[in-house]
Motif scaffolding. Structure first.
Motif, PDB file in Angstrom:
ATOM      1  N   VAL A  50      -3.944  -5.092   2.272  1.00  0.00           N
ATOM      2  CA  VAL A  50      -4.550  -3.738   1.891  1.00  0.00           C
ATOM      3  C   VAL A  50      -3.420  -2.707   1.602  1.00  0.00           C
ATOM      4  O   VAL A  50      -2.612  -2.569   2.629  1.00  0.00           O
ATOM      5  N   PHE A  51      -3.276  -2.138   0.561  1.00  0.00           N
ATOM      6  CA  PHE A  51      -2.118  -1.241   0.107  1.00  0.00           C
ATOM      7  C   PHE A  51      -2.533  -0.020   1.133  1.00  0.00           C
ATOM      8  O   PHE A  51      -3.464   0.586   1.077  1.00  0.00           O
ATOM      9  N   PRO A  52      -1.209   0.334   1.591  1.00  0.00           N
ATOM     10  CA  PRO A  52      -1.393   1.471   2.714  1.00  0.00           C
ATOM     11  C   PRO A  52      -1.431   2.912   1.916  1.00  0.00           C
ATOM     12  O   PRO A  52      -1.998   3.889   2.445  1.00  0.00           O
ATOM     13  N   GLY A  53      -0.997   3.019   0.497  1.00  0.00           N
ATOM     14  CA  GLY A  53      -1.165   4.230   0.104  1.00  0.00           C
ATOM     15  C   GLY A  53      -2.018   4.083  -1.087  1.00  0.00           C
ATOM     16  O   GLY A  53      -3.129   3.344  -1.086  1.00  0.00           O
ATOM     17  N   GLY A  54      -2.077   4.801  -2.230  1.00  0.00           N
ATOM     18  CA  GLY A  54      -2.891   5.039  -3.470  1.00  0.00           C
ATOM     19  C   GLY A  54      -2.217   4.537  -4.641  1.00  0.00           C
ATOM     20  O   GLY A  54      -0.904   5.070  -4.836  1.00  0.00           O
ATOM     21  N   THR A  55      -2.689   3.640  -5.397  1.00  0.00           N
ATOM     22  CA  THR A  55      -2.183   3.335  -6.731  1.00  0.00           C
ATOM     23  C   THR A  55      -3.510   3.431  -7.816  1.00  0.00           C
ATOM     24  O   THR A  55      -4.530   3.601  -7.423  1.00  0.00           O
ATOM     25  N   ASP A  63       9.825   1.159  -8.733  1.00  0.00           N
ATOM     26  CA  ASP A  63       8.249   1.980  -8.743  1.00  0.00           C
ATOM     27  C   ASP A  63       8.500   2.938 -10.072  1.00  0.00           C
ATOM     28  O   ASP A  63       8.823   3.885  -9.912  1.00  0.00           O
ATOM     29  N   MET A  64       7.840   2.027 -11.213  1.00  0.00           N
ATOM     30  CA  MET A  64       7.433   0.695 -11.571  1.00  0.00           C
ATOM     31  C   MET A  64       7.840   0.388 -12.552  1.00  0.00           C
ATOM     32  O   MET A  64       7.234  -0.313 -13.481  1.00  0.00           O
ATOM     33  N   LYS A  65       9.129   0.919 -13.198  1.00  0.00           N
ATOM     34  CA  LYS A  65       9.458   0.639 -14.764  1.00  0.00           C
ATOM     35  C   LYS A  65      10.012  -0.812 -14.725  1.00  0.00           C
ATOM     36  O   LYS A  65       9.744  -1.418 -15.728  1.00  0.00           O
ATOM     37  N   CYS A  66      10.132  -1.596 -13.639  1.00  0.00           N
ATOM     38  CA  CYS A  66      10.569  -3.009 -13.642  1.00  0.00           C
ATOM     39  C   CYS A  66       9.385  -3.700 -13.852  1.00  0.00           C
ATOM     40  O   CYS A  66       9.396  -4.710 -14.911  1.00  0.00           O
ATOM     41  N   GLU A 109       0.561  -2.400  -9.747  1.00  0.00           N
ATOM     42  CA  GLU A 109       2.000  -2.469  -9.020  1.00  0.00           C
ATOM     43  C   GLU A 109       1.487  -3.001  -7.366  1.00  0.00           C
ATOM     44  O   GLU A 109       0.485  -2.679  -6.934  1.00  0.00           O
ATOM     45  N   GLY A 110       2.691  -3.638  -6.878  1.00  0.00           N
ATOM     46  CA  GLY A 110       2.534  -3.835  -5.492  1.00  0.00           C
ATOM     47  C   GLY A 110       3.908  -2.946  -4.862  1.00  0.00           C
ATOM     48  O   GLY A 110       3.991  -1.890  -5.221  1.00  0.00           O
ATOM     49  N   GLY A 158      -2.691  -5.869  -6.886  1.00  0.00           N
ATOM     50  CA  GLY A 158      -1.377  -5.231  -6.866  1.00  0.00           C
ATOM     51  C   GLY A 158      -0.217  -6.063  -6.631  1.00  0.00           C
ATOM     52  O   GLY A 158      -0.430  -6.739  -5.378  1.00  0.00           O
ATOM     53  N   PHE A 159       0.674  -6.483  -7.196  1.00  0.00           N
ATOM     54  CA  PHE A 159       1.764  -7.216  -7.369  1.00  0.00           C
ATOM     55  C   PHE A 159       3.071  -6.817  -8.230  1.00  0.00           C
ATOM     56  O   PHE A 159       3.125  -6.738  -9.226  1.00  0.00           O
TER      57      PHE A 159
END
Ligand code: ZN
Length: 400
Positions: free
Chosen positions: A341-346, A113-116, A175-176, A360-361
């Motif tokens: 559906v993403f459970p949090g916020g991005t 999360d999420m430098k990869c 991000e996912g 988001g992936f």
């Protein structure tokens, strides 16, 4: 030793170098990230711009690979530079050491999360450029600050800036989350977070009486209504194995403050609830219900709620050519994906809010979900497989 092999892989080395930058909350220093990204841009032969949509401490870095048809809306590949705090005593490896063990696991805060993802975008573009590929659409690779604390100093002001509009973005990837199974989650929407505060006033006095209209009774009424609603959502989730947490509404009582001593009935109790509304809930109706329950509880309750509406989900059918391009890429690669559906916020919510489709992936399957956890890691081979996946996805999206 397996780790010896990884040491000679340039992409793994770049990734580890980025992981070693402690851009950690609170008050992250992003300057080393900016310097690192400038060296990446130089290596890739791509122009780089640094924007400051909020203040000088919060840079937004954008690398750009120009397309052959510059007038077409561009593709944004977004990631955030910041990471959440660590408790080093709970880690078996230094959280900013990016150690690789004999299984090829790379340990660091930000490895999932999420430098990869940010480095995988660059690695994929490096590979595509080396093959001599060119695409129709311009690709912008953005690195933003502040996501982990809400994006109010990062993506939120950036999407409203003139600089952002000039990027002419038609579609965005962000991000996912890792997946412990072979499946890859793809996120097309987010629930709507509602912070709710009830400031409950009531008759104060001695604890040996039976006064009417006490704050405690009102709190009990409100809590029972909200917990009844919560129980309905727990049941929905339990009864339908197809549903995931992002598909239901979650409600939690997160703090209760008030009172002076055990034999004094307090004049005021403040209660906070964390509520995340699923997309099938009518926001206005839900808010009206809360107001109604405040009255039913006996009134004299000040109720504060964050006034946001649902942000429309990204369209995932044939009418969205970017979705089709994304889906075709994953199908050609033989990946099992699941729309969620993403459970949090991005930061995707800010992008969607200005009308740009976003998915988001994070290509990390067969990986335990360790974001914000101790001993966060990604396997080197998972990381490199993700780079290949992105090559296909980016190539498809940029040629829409
Ligand atoms: Zn993140």
């Amino acid at each position: 030793m397996a780790s010896k092999n990884w040491d000679s892989n340039t992409e793994i080395e770049y990734f580890r170098e980025y992981l070693r930058i402690p851009s950690v909350h609170p008050n992250p220093d992003y300057e080393p990230c900016v310097e690192f990204l400038k060296s990446q841009a130089n290596d890739l032969g791509l122009p780089i711009k640094v924007y400051y949509p909020f203040d000088k401490q919060n840079p937004v870095v954008v690398l750009t690979w120009e397309g052959t048809e510059k007038e077409l809306p561009s593709i944004l590949l977004n990631s955030h530079m910041d990471v959440v705090p660590v408790f080093p005593e709970n880690w078996t490896h230094p959280p900013f050491g990016a150690d690789i063990d004999e299984e090829g696991r790379i340990f660091a805060r930000g490895s999932q999360d999420m430098k990869c993802v940010g480095m995988q975008y660059l690695a994929a573009i490096r590979a595509l450029k080396e093959k001599g590929d060119r695409f129709k659409r311009t690709i912008h690779i953005s690195f933003v600050p502040d996501e982990e604390v809400g994006g109010t100093k990062g993506m939120s002001p950036f999407v409203d800036s003139e600089d952002f509009k000039l990027l002419n973005i038609g579609f965005s990837l962000d991000e996912g989350i890792a997946s412990p199974t072979s499946e890859f989650p793809v996120f097309y929407a987010e629930r709507t977070r509602k912070g709710v505060v009830f400031k409950i006033s009531g008759s104060a006095g001695h604890g040996l009486l039976l006064m009417p209209n006490t704050a405690g009774e009102k709190l009990s009424y409100l809590t029972s209504k909200l917990m009844e609603f919560r129980a309905g959502q727990v049941k929905r989730l339990k009864d339908n194995p197809e549903l995931l947490i992002g598909d239901v509404t979650t409600i939690n009582l997160t703090s209760v403050v008030g009172g002076v001593q055990s034999n004094v009935v307090p004049p005021l109790i403040t209660a906070n609830f964390d509520i995340r509304l699923s997309l099938d809930i009518n926001v206005r109706e839900f808010e009206a219900n809360l107001a109604k329950w405040c009255e039913e509880a006996g009134g004299d309750i000040e109720f504060e709620i964050s006034r946001r509406d649902h942000i429309p989900p990204t369209v995932t059918d044939d009418s969205n050519p970017f979705w089709v391009a994304f889906k075709n890429a994953t199908e050609e690669l033989g990946l099992a994906t699941k729309l969620q559906v993403f459970p949090g916020g991005t930061d995707s919510r800010y992008i969607r809010k200005v009308g740009i489709p976003a998915l988001g992936f994070s290509p990390m399957n067969n990986t335990p979900v360790l974001l914000h956890d101790h001993d966060e890691f990604i396997k080197a081979d998972t990381y490199l497989k993700g780079v290949e996946i992105y090559q296909k996805i980016i190539a498809n999206l940029a040629d829409v």
